[in-house]
Design a protein around this motif. Structure first.
Motif, PDB file in Angstrom:
ATOM      1  N   ASN A   1       0.853  -1.186   0.000  1.00 45.57           N
ATOM      2  CA  ASN A   1       0.000   0.000   0.000  1.00 45.57           C
ATOM      3  C   ASN A   1       0.893   1.241   0.000  1.00 45.57           C
ATOM      4  OD1 ASN A   1      -1.691   2.119   0.563  1.00 45.57           O
ATOM      5  ND2 ASN A   1      -2.893   0.987   2.087  1.00 45.57           N
ATOM      6  N   VAL A   2       0.833   1.981  -1.082  1.00 43.02           N
ATOM      7  CA  VAL A   2       1.780   3.101  -1.219  1.00 43.02           C
ATOM      8  C   VAL A   2       1.486   4.235  -0.245  1.00 43.02           C
ATOM      9  CG1 VAL A   2       2.212   2.611  -3.644  1.00 43.02           C
ATOM     10  CG2 VAL A   2       0.419   4.238  -3.023  1.00 43.02           C
ATOM     11  N   LEU A   3       0.302   4.228   0.348  1.00 43.12           N
ATOM     12  CA  LEU A   3      -0.035   5.326   1.260  1.00 43.12           C
ATOM     13  C   LEU A   3       0.732   5.230   2.578  1.00 43.12           C
ATOM     14  CD1 LEU A   3      -3.868   5.737   0.662  1.00 43.12           C
ATOM     15  CD2 LEU A   3      -1.966   6.879  -0.464  1.00 43.12           C
ATOM     16  N   HIS A   4       1.186   4.037   2.918  1.00 47.63           N
ATOM     17  CA  HIS A   4       2.115   3.960   4.063  1.00 47.63           C
ATOM     18  C   HIS A   4       3.224   2.959   3.765  1.00 47.63           C
ATOM     19  CE1 HIS A   4      -1.897   2.214   5.427  1.00 47.63           C
ATOM     20  NE2 HIS A   4      -1.258   1.208   4.923  1.00 47.63           N
TER      21      HIS A   4
ATOM     22  N   VAL B   1      -4.960  12.389   0.115  1.00 51.46           N
ATOM     23  CA  VAL B   1      -3.785  11.913   0.834  1.00 51.46           C
ATOM     24  C   VAL B   1      -2.604  11.736  -0.108  1.00 51.46           C
ATOM     25  CG1 VAL B   1      -2.844   9.960   2.142  1.00 51.46           C
ATOM     26  CG2 VAL B   1      -5.156  10.793   2.611  1.00 51.46           C
TER      27      VAL B   1
ATOM     28  N   LEU C   1      -2.134   0.542  -6.407  1.00 47.93           N
ATOM     29  CA  LEU C   1      -1.379   1.324  -5.422  1.00 47.93           C
ATOM     30  C   LEU C   1      -1.727   0.940  -3.985  1.00 47.93           C
ATOM     31  CD1 LEU C   1      -1.227   4.868  -7.036  1.00 47.93           C
ATOM     32  CD2 LEU C   1       0.346   2.964  -7.232  1.00 47.93           C
ATOM     33  N   THR C   2      -2.875   0.305  -3.808  1.00 49.84           N
ATOM     34  CA  THR C   2      -3.216  -0.249  -2.496  1.00 49.84           C
ATOM     35  C   THR C   2      -3.756  -1.654  -2.752  1.00 49.84           C
ATOM     36  OG1 THR C   2      -5.405   0.744  -2.668  1.00 49.84           O
ATOM     37  CG2 THR C   2      -3.772   1.974  -1.433  1.00 49.84           C
ATOM     38  N   GLY C   3      -3.486  -2.558  -1.828  1.00 51.62           N
ATOM     39  CA  GLY C   3      -3.820  -3.971  -2.056  1.00 51.62           C
ATOM     40  C   GLY C   3      -5.309  -4.193  -2.238  1.00 51.62           C
TER      41      GLY C   3
ATOM     42  N   ASP D   1      -1.807  -3.717   6.024  1.00 52.51           N
ATOM     43  CA  ASP D   1      -1.174  -2.795   5.088  1.00 52.51           C
ATOM     44  C   ASP D   1      -2.159  -2.269   4.050  1.00 52.51           C
ATOM     45  OD1 ASP D   1       1.257  -1.572   3.959  1.00 52.51           O
ATOM     46  OD2 ASP D   1       0.841  -2.881   2.251  1.00 52.51           O
ATOM     47  N   ARG D   2      -3.211  -3.037   3.775  1.00 50.26           N
ATOM     48  CA  ARG D   2      -4.149  -2.633   2.722  1.00 50.26           C
ATOM     49  C   ARG D   2      -5.024  -1.450   3.120  1.00 50.26           C
ATOM     50  NH1 ARG D   2      -7.950  -5.571   0.227  1.00 50.26           N
ATOM     51  NH2 ARG D   2      -8.696  -6.691   2.060  1.00 50.26           N
TER      52      ARG D   2
END
Lengths: 178, 392, 604
Positions: free
Chosen positions: B313-316, C55, C143-145, C180-181
């Motif tokens: 997840n690129v946001l963190h 964000v 970009l997010t799981g 993490d997702r």
């Protein structure tokens, strides 16, 4: 290959462990006093004739600057990054402009951006990129770019954002009940 | 044809300490600010020239007109947020920044971009190189009064920008090479439209050969002028076409093959004279290499396949402590990114190694004394430098 | 001196004099490439206002501004873009959780007013709103799981003959990937009845800080270990990740935190009440999730709390309704132990209304909270339900928990399509497997599979365990043997196919296709169509004095009844699940606490 070189050199220079990144790229800590002799040997004996870059990293938590001399052997396609650590409170590096004249530019930039002194380096105290800069060297970690821009520039009028979670809590659960 | 002999001036004389004495009060000297808005300057930088007659006795390079503190900005951005910034370090050939940064992040994060992405990246880099050379060709023509070369090259570059536009969604700042891969596949029928551009380019380049390289004036103004002694290459960090023009057959695409260059067939272009002509000629011939490479890539690249690796997840996104240096052969020489991570969600340090950093500073200042004022622009342009790489 | 060719050759350039100019005469209006990154478009119906675009924007060009009222899973905010800052990188498009945000290929727009270049795409109408061309994210969101980490489960053959817990729980590695997702938009918080700080405890997992995670859980929910297993997880239906992928496994992550903190450490972290004893006394009737949550809160405020429980052990429906394979009793015991450690007195086996009258409680305590749950099974009252061989699911479940002998015939038919129906079906299946070596359970539900009430996992796991589920069947009669040795015994359940359940006004009025009749053979029929509260414990006088709405005790939003000393919480007044009961417990405790505090002020 890199390991052989490291084994060969570490008998005579105070080197840290070899940090291998790729087959053709490694980094190693070097005692500041050994830097110059090592650079000369790398250049004249081991074919590391090309200075790819010289820059600094601010490890503010550790109270020190890291200078990285990235040496390259173009013929053998190998790069060795030498890491020299300087006391952040009184950062003084050793000029190598006589070995690579182009190093003078790097050192001038490091003087300006990190406040690292390189006594004897040509024109090292002349302004390089910044003009009339009076604040602390701006590439130091403790220079706060956000605070600087807030002091220097004004925000556009009328901008306001809402955090989805806080907004929903306010609208749907105004009493903040659990 | 008249040729000016160098070293005509008896000024300035060395003082007691051996340094040249330049006393403006004597009236023998003239300070001339060459740039930042002089058309013969390569972008927003300036050279503070001291003239004695029409001879330059000293040149000091001033940069900072484009300083935005990119490297510092990157320390305040998450790893994904750095991605839209990097391209801005170099307008004419932004893709190198994207690739170097993406590759460095991938290395430190232990990610491998899929094969399709590797081919697409190589294609983009060659397209970028082609465009950068278009600027260089137009620039060298322009610096010597041949504005039409600039117009032709701008047109051809524009055609390539059309291809960039359809492929990446933007003309200048493509923002297509993400850490982990690339953003998409080639549009339908791309290779055919690219071939039209390349054919047009070849037609115009043939005209450049006739109008510029087979031109008595151009030859007179460039042959034997602005010679860089190959002995200076290592001490001054000279790489790329500037070094290849002096007989150094070094090209990172060959010496340290990255992406898919080891699967492509090409020769390293060299010249020997190391003068302005030789540097222009190396670039001219390297355009042909780029054109051939673009054709090869389009013919050889896989037709389909994933373009992105699986990312966290690129946001963190946090990357463990480490450092790496990723470099490639840009149109101007060794272009590299030194990336240091500290385990947080932000880079600890990003340092951009642009070839102009050495070429336009120490080297240029070393070359300028003794040149004729009329040759300064050609000399500068022949080094093919982009100031933002210096000040970032 | 060059040769003649060098002099003449440049003149070839003159041929361009007769060529058509290549420049575009009027570039305004030139259409950009199909995939050009131009002005944004936002499908306002699809957008959920999660703010991921804001964000990721490295230029701080996006503000989230209110456009509509927030509802579950939609903050009502929409991105407003400042084109003075936008760099057209389209990361906002790539990260968009719903795919609502795209870019048109329009890029030329002239306006003298700089503020015109700040607008809400999709809300402030623009000519490019409906353009088909422009930048679209290619393929899935990367970009997010997008995919959930699969949860390990006991395979059907290993679980069908026992009541062992089915769900294995995440390992740390799995939990880290799942945590993490999360994009931390927090849309789930409003949907969670207890408003748990979901993004915060998920962040604690990413940091590997389980102590912090547990602390966050206890701020809103003293039944986190229970909820980590059996919560109805409405939060996951509000999750931004569900629109283009699986929602975050919020429930499993909650469980993961509790699983990773030892019981002793948990008691240390939660601690004991810090408030000084107030001398006020509160009685709570029913040791279910609502009652015990209220007890926890009130005890932490310094009040003396006594909980009365009719059954032998505390837990209410969590113990006597939910089967052990979903919620092991020791997990429940650990949650209750923390509550008991707050100084709460739990008196089990005491039936209020019989051993102790409500009036007595009223006399001895400053406030009474009624949290008696729904423990009376409702009946369909179709012909044949009277008599042996027809059972209420809730009674059977309680008896199984209590370790009592229950009838386990070879063929069982369950009426009902909710989670209780699945609970009894799966419990009976286990007992059948043990006793007869084979499963013989049929579930008949009014709803079709598309509108099923039970959780999807429950249905899938039931199938895996060999249970037959027949959807859209309306029960008409429990058929009994009319003669012979088994005369009077249950023979099966007769059903009709359901054509619709609700009428035009949305009222419950099932319609059947009588031509489609089936007899589901059974030795026992179990009704699992709902439960009622046993309000008889209130006694006649109190029942008379209290206000009621549609058979339920009337309470104000804080849970207070028309009698100022009496509050009610949990399933008996609100329903339908543990987390709602927990939220109810908090709400009532706050109200009771405020009243007790006011009493204290007056006394002083």
């Amino acid at each position: 290959m890199m390991r052989d070189l490291h084994d060969h050199l570490k008998t005579r220079y105070r080197l840290g462990d070899l940090a291998e990144r790729r087959a053709n790229l490694a980094f190693v800590d070097v005692a500041r006093a050994d830097l110059r002799a090592l650079l000369v040997e790398l250049r004249d004996v081991h074919g590391f004739t090309h200075l790819s870059l010289l820059t600094a990293v601010d490890w503010i938590e550790e109270g020190r600057f890291q200078l990285t001399y990235l040496m390259n052997n173009r013929t053998a396609n190998r790069s060795l990054g030498l890491r020299v650590f300087l006391d952040r409170a009184d950062p003084v590096g050793d000029t190598i402009h006589d070995l690579w004249p182009t190093a003078a530019t790097y050192q001038r930039e490091l003087r300006e951006m990190f406040g690292i002194a390189f006594p004897g380096s040509p024109r090292v105290d002349e302004e390089f990129i910044l003009e009339g800069w009076t604040d602390m060297p701006p590439y130091r970690r403790d220079f706060d770019t956000l605070a600087y821009s807030q002091q220097t520039f004004s925000d556009r009028e009328g901008r306001e954002t809402h955090d989805p979670r806080a907004h929903m809590a306010k609208k749907l659960n105004p009493e903040g009940q659990r | 044809m008249i040729r000016f002999e160098p070293d005509r001036s008896q000024y300035p004389q060395p003082g007691d300490d051996g340094k040249l004495e330049i006393d403006l009060e004597t009236g023998k000297y003239l300070k001339l600010w060459h740039g930042p808005n002089h058309p013969g300057i390569t972008g927003n930088m300036s050279v503070e020239l001291t003239l004695c007659g029409d001879e330059v006795v000293e040149g000091k390079v001033h940069v900072g007109y484009l300083h935005r503190g990119f490297e510092k900005l990157m320390e305040r951005r998450t790893f994904i947020q750095v991605f839209p910034i990097v391209c801005r370090v170099c307008v004419p050939e932004p893709d190198f920044n994207e690739w170097c940064y993406a590759q460095a992040v991938e290395e430190l994060a232990g990610i491998e971009a899929p094969e399709m992405a590797q081919w697409t990246r190589t294609l983009i880099l060659e397209m970028g190189r082609f465009n950068s050379y278009m600027m260089a060709m137009g620039g060298i023509g322009g610096a010597l009064g041949m504005g039409v070369i600039g117009q032709w090259m701008t047109y051809v570059r524009d055609l390539m920008l059309d291809r960039f536009e359809e492929m990446t969604g933007a003309r200048i700042y493509h923002m297509f090479i993400l850490p982990g891969g690339v953003r998409g596949h080639l549009p339908e029928g791309f290779a055919g439209r690219m071939e039209e551009v390349l054919a047009t380019a070849e037609r115009y380049l043939a005209d450049v050969d006739k109008a510029m390289f087979t031109n008595a004036v151009f030859k007179a103004r460039t042959k034997g002028v602005g010679v860089i002694d190959p002995a200076l290459f290592e001490p001054y960090g000279v790489t790329g076409p500037n070094a290849r023009a002096g007989g150094v057959a070094k090209d990172l695409r060959k010496d340290a093959p990255y992406l898919v260059y080891d699967q492509l067939d090409f020769e390293v272009v060299t010249e020997t004279a190391s003068d302005i002509w030789a540097r222009a000629m190396v670039r001219r011939r390297d355009i042909d290499v780029s054109i051939a490479l673009i054709r090869q890539i389009l013919a050889k690249m896989p037709k389909d396949g994933p373009v992105m690796a699986k990312l966290p997840n690129v946001l963190h996104w946090k990357i463990p402590r480490g450092e790496t240096y990723v470099a490639g052969e840009s149109s101007r020489g060794e272009y590299g990114y030194y990336l240091v991570t500290d385990g947080s969600g932000y880079p600890r340090r990003v340092n951009v190694r642009g070839p102009s950093y050495t070429h336009a500073m120490a080297l240029l200042e070393h070359l300028i004394p003794g040149t004729n004022i009329a040759d300064v622009a050609a000399l500068m342009v022949s080094l093919h430098t982009y100031p933002p790489e210096i000040e970032r | 001196m060059g040769n003649l060719r060098d002099v003449l050759s440049p003149f070839t350039a003159w041929k361009h004099l007769i060529e058509t100019p290549v420049t575009i005469r009027n570039p305004i209006g030139r259409e950009a490439a199909d995939g050009y990154r131009g002005f944004h478009q936002n499908d306002i119906e699809k957008c959920i206002g999660c703010g991921s675009c804001e964000v990721i924007c490295q230029n701080a060009a996006i503000d989230m501004v209110p456009v509509s009222a927030p509802v579950d899973g939609d903050s009502g905010l929409r991105p407003k873009i400042d084109y003075g800052r936008c760099c057209w990188c389209a990361l906002c498009v790539d990260v968009c959780m719903t795919g609502s945000l795209t870019m048109s290929n329009e890029y030329t727009w002239v306006d003298a007013d700089p503020d015109a270049f700040r607008f809400i795409p999709g809300v402030d109408p623009k000519p490019w709103d409906d353009m088909e061309k422009g930048y679209r994210r290619e393929g899935a969101r990367v970009l997010t799981g997008a995919e959930r980490v699969e949860m390990g489960e006991l395979p059907p053959e290993a679980r069908i003959d026992n009541f062992d817990e089915i769900v294995v729980g995440y390992t740390r590695e799995q939990a880290m990937i799942e945590a993490d997702r999360c994009v931390e938009c927090g849309l789930c918080v409003a949907t969670c009845p207890a408003h748990m700080d979901i993004p915060d405890y998920i962040a604690a997992i990413r940091e590997g800080d389980y102590d912090l995670g547990l602390q966050i859980l206890y701020e809103t929910n003293p039944f986190s270990e229970v909820c980590g297993r059996v919560c109805t997880h409405k939060c996951e239906t509000a999750c931004a990740a569900r629109h283009e992928g699986d929602p975050i496994a919020i429930r499993w992550l909650k469980r993961h935190i509790v699983d990773n903190v030892s019981e002793d450490r948990r008691l240390e972290i939660v601690g004991t009440p810090q408030a000084l004893p107030t001398g006020r006394k509160v009685a709570i009737v029913g040791a279910g999730p609502a009652g015990l949550t209220a007890a926890y809160d009130l005890a932490r405020q310094g009040h003396a709390v006594t909980v009365y429980e009719a059954q032998d052990k505390p837990g209410g429906m969590m113990r006597y309704g939910i089967p052990e394979y979903r919620l092991p009793y020791d997990a429940l015991d650990r949650d209750i132990a923390v509550i008991a450690a707050q100084g709460v007195t739990i008196k089990t086996g005491v039936r209020i209304g019989r051993e102790i009258a409500m009036d007595k409680l009223r006399g001895e305590f400053d406030a009474v909270v009624l949290s008696i749950g729904l423990h009376i099974g409702r009946s369909t009252r179709i012909p044949g339900t009277e008599g042996p061989g027809v059972e209420a699911a809730i009674d059977l479940l309680a008896r199984i928990t209590a370790g009592e002998e229950v009838p386990v015939p070879e063929r069982v038919v369950v009426i009902g399509g909710g989670n209780v129906a699945m609970d009894i079906a799966r419990s009976m299946a286990r007992l059948q497997k043990r006793k007869h070596g084979a499963v013989g359970v049929t579930v008949t539900a009014l709803e079709d599979f598309a509108h099923f009430l039970a959780d999807r996992e429950e249905i899938e796991e039931s199938f895996d365990e060999g249970i037959e589920i027949v959807d859209a069947r309306g029960p008409q009669e429990v058929v009994r043997y009319k003669s012979g040795k088994r005369k009077g015994a249950v023979k099966g359940l007769r059903t009709w196919a359901v054509t619709s359940i609700f009428d035009g006004q949305g009222r419950f009025a099932p319609q059947y296709d009588q031509g489609d009749e089936r007899l589901h053979p059974a030795d026992m029929v179990v009704e699992a169509i709902g439960q009622a509260a046993d309000v008889s414990i209130l006694g006649e006088d109190l029942t008379e004095a209290l206000e009621w709405t549609r058979g339920r005790l009337a309470v104000d939003p804080a849970g207070r009844s028309s009698e100022p000393w009496l509050w009610a919480a949990g399933d008996a007044v609100h329903g339908p699940d543990v987390i709602t009961a927990v939220a109810d417990g908090h709400r009532v405790a706050a109200s009771v606490g405020a009243m007790l505090m006011a009493m204290g002020e007056v006394a002083r």
